[in-house]
Design a protein around this motif. Structure first.
Motif, short mmCIF file in Angstrom:
data_model
loop_
_atom_site.label_atom_id
_atom_site.label_comp_id
_atom_site.label_asym_id
_atom_site.label_seq_id
_atom_site.Cartn_x
_atom_site.Cartn_y
_atom_site.Cartn_z
N UNK A 61 0.83 -1.21 0.00
CA UNK A 61 0.00 0.00 0.00
C UNK A 61 0.86 1.26 0.00
N UNK A 62 2.03 1.18 0.65
CA UNK A 62 2.94 2.33 0.63
C UNK A 62 3.46 2.57 -0.79
N UNK A 63 3.83 1.48 -1.47
CA UNK A 63 4.33 1.60 -2.85
C UNK A 63 3.28 2.24 -3.75
N UNK A 64 2.01 1.85 -3.56
CA UNK A 64 0.94 2.45 -4.36
C UNK A 64 0.71 3.91 -3.96
N UNK A 65 0.75 4.15 -2.64
CA UNK A 65 0.46 5.50 -2.15
C UNK A 65 1.44 6.54 -2.62
#
Length: 316
Positions: A234-238
Motif C-alpha cells: 500500500x505504501x508503494x501504491x500510495x
C-alpha cells in the motif's frame, strides 16, 4: 535540470498511504502477542513467510520474470549486489531490534526512535552526503538532541537498542538511494537473501521454535508475512498517487500510533520527564515539517516561474 513529473493525488492514494502508516503503527500489538516466542524465531518466521508471500504475489501479478531479469542485472554489478545484500542485513537487524523492544516492553523507545528517524536522516544527509540545510533544519536537530537527552534522563539510561534500530533503518534508506530495486523487488530480494539463515535458525530450534505454543500463536507467526507485505504494497501504491509532502506528513501516524499503542494497549508506563522528551521531539518534527513545507513551496514556485518563462518564449 529535469524535474520529476508532478503526481496527481487521488483519494485511493491517500487511503493507501494511510493504511500503510496505520498498519505499521499498530504492529506493536501484533508482535507483543508473540512475546512467548523468541525474538530471533519471530524474525525467522517473518522472513520466511514474507518471501513466500511476495513470491506468490509476483507470480500472480506476473511480475516474476521482470524480477529475475532485474536481479540478474544486479548480479552483474558486484558493487551494487553487495550493497543490496548489506541493505538486506540492515533491514533484518531493524526488524529484530524492533521485535525485541516490543517483547521486553519498550515500545515507547521504539516509537521515539521512529519519531527521530526523519531528523537522523537529515543529519546523515549533512554528514555523509554533504547536503545543506537552513536555520529551521538546524533548529530541529537541536530540539531533537534535547529531546533525546531528556528521554535518557526520564528512562534512566541511553536507549541504545532504539538508537541502533533507527540508525539501521537510516543506513538502509541511504543504500536504497543507489540500489536499483523497486519496493516489490526490494522486499522480495532482501528477505530471500536472509531466508537461508532463517531456515537454519528454525531447524536448530527444538520443535522448530514453536514447541508448546498454542494454535493462535502459530497462526500469528504464519501471518507475519502478510502483515509485513500489506503496508509495503500500500505504501508503494500510495507514493505513486500522493504528493510526497503528503506522504511525509501521513507517515507520522506510524510513530504516533506506536506511542498510543504502548500506553493504551500494552500498558507501558510513561513518566513526566519522558512525556516532556516526546513533546520536544514532536516540536522538532514540527519545525522539520515547516522547513520541508517551505522548501517544497519554494521549489514549486521556481517550477511555475520556469513554466511561465518557457510558455512566453514559445509564444514569442
Amino acid at each position: 535540470m529535469p524535474t520529476a513529473p508532478p503526481v496527481a493525488q487521488t483519494p485511493r492514494g491517500l487511503i493507501a498511504i494511510t493504511i500503510s502508516s496505520v498498519t505499521w503503527g499498530l504492529l506493536p500489538i501484533y508482535w507483543n502477542a508473540l512475546h512467548s516466542v523468541q525474538p530471533n524465531t519471530v524474525l525467522a518466521y517473518r522472513i520466511i513467510t514474507t518471501v513466500v508471500t511476495m513470491a506468490l504475489l509476483l507470480v500472480v501479478l506476473r511480475r516474476h520474470r521482470h524480477f529475475f531479469a532485474t536481479i540478474s542485472k544486479l548480479w552483474s554489478n558486484t558493487r551494487l549486489f553487495i550493497l543490496a545484500v548489506i541493505a538486506a542485513l540492515l533491514i533484518s537487524a531493524n526488524w529484530l531490534l524492533y521485535i525485541i523492544l516490543v517483547s521486553v516492553g519498550k515500545t515507547l523507545e521504539a516509537s521515539a526512535s521512529y519519531f527521530l528517524m526523519p531528523v537522523m536522516n537529515m543529519l546523515i544527509a549533512l554528514i555523509v552526503l554533504r547536503e545543506r540545510t537552513n536555520v529551521y533544519g538546524w533548529a530541529s536537530l537541536v530540539l531533537a538532541a534535547v529531546g533525546v537527552c531528556i528521554f535518557i534522563a526520564g528512562s534512566g539510561g541511553v536507549p541504545w537498542l532504539g538508537l541502533i534500530m533507527a540508525l539501521s533503518f537510516c543506513g538502509y534508506g541511504l543504500l536504497k538511494r543507489v540500489v536499483p530495486l523497486d519496493s516489490w523487488q526490494s522486499i522480495t530480494f532482501e528477505t530471500a537473501v536472509v531466508t537461508p539463515l532463517a531456515f537454519l535458525w528454525i531447524l536448530w530450534q527444538p520443535g522448530f521454535g514453536i514447541v508448546h505454543q498454542d494454535l493462535g500463536v502459530i497462526i500469528l507467526l504464519m501471518g507475519a508475512g502478510i502483515v509485513t507485505a500489506i503496508p509495503l504494497i500500500t505504501f508503494a501504491y500510495g507514493v505513486q498517487h500522493c504528493q510526497y509532502l503528503t506522504v511525509g506528513f501521513v507517515q507520522y501516524l506510524n510513530p504516533t500510533l506506536q506511542f498510543l499503542s504502548a500506553i493504551l494497549f500494552l500498558h507501558e508506563a510513561i513518566n513526566h520527564t519522558m512525556l516532556i522528551a516526546f513533546c520536544m521531539i514532536w516540536l522538532s518534527l514540527a519545525v522539520y515539517s515547516f522547513a520541508l513545507t517551505a522548501q517544497y513551496r519554494a521549489t514549486q514556485k521556481v517550477i511555475r516561474n520556469l513554466q511561465v518563462d518557457d510558455a512566453q518564449h514559445a509564444a514569442d
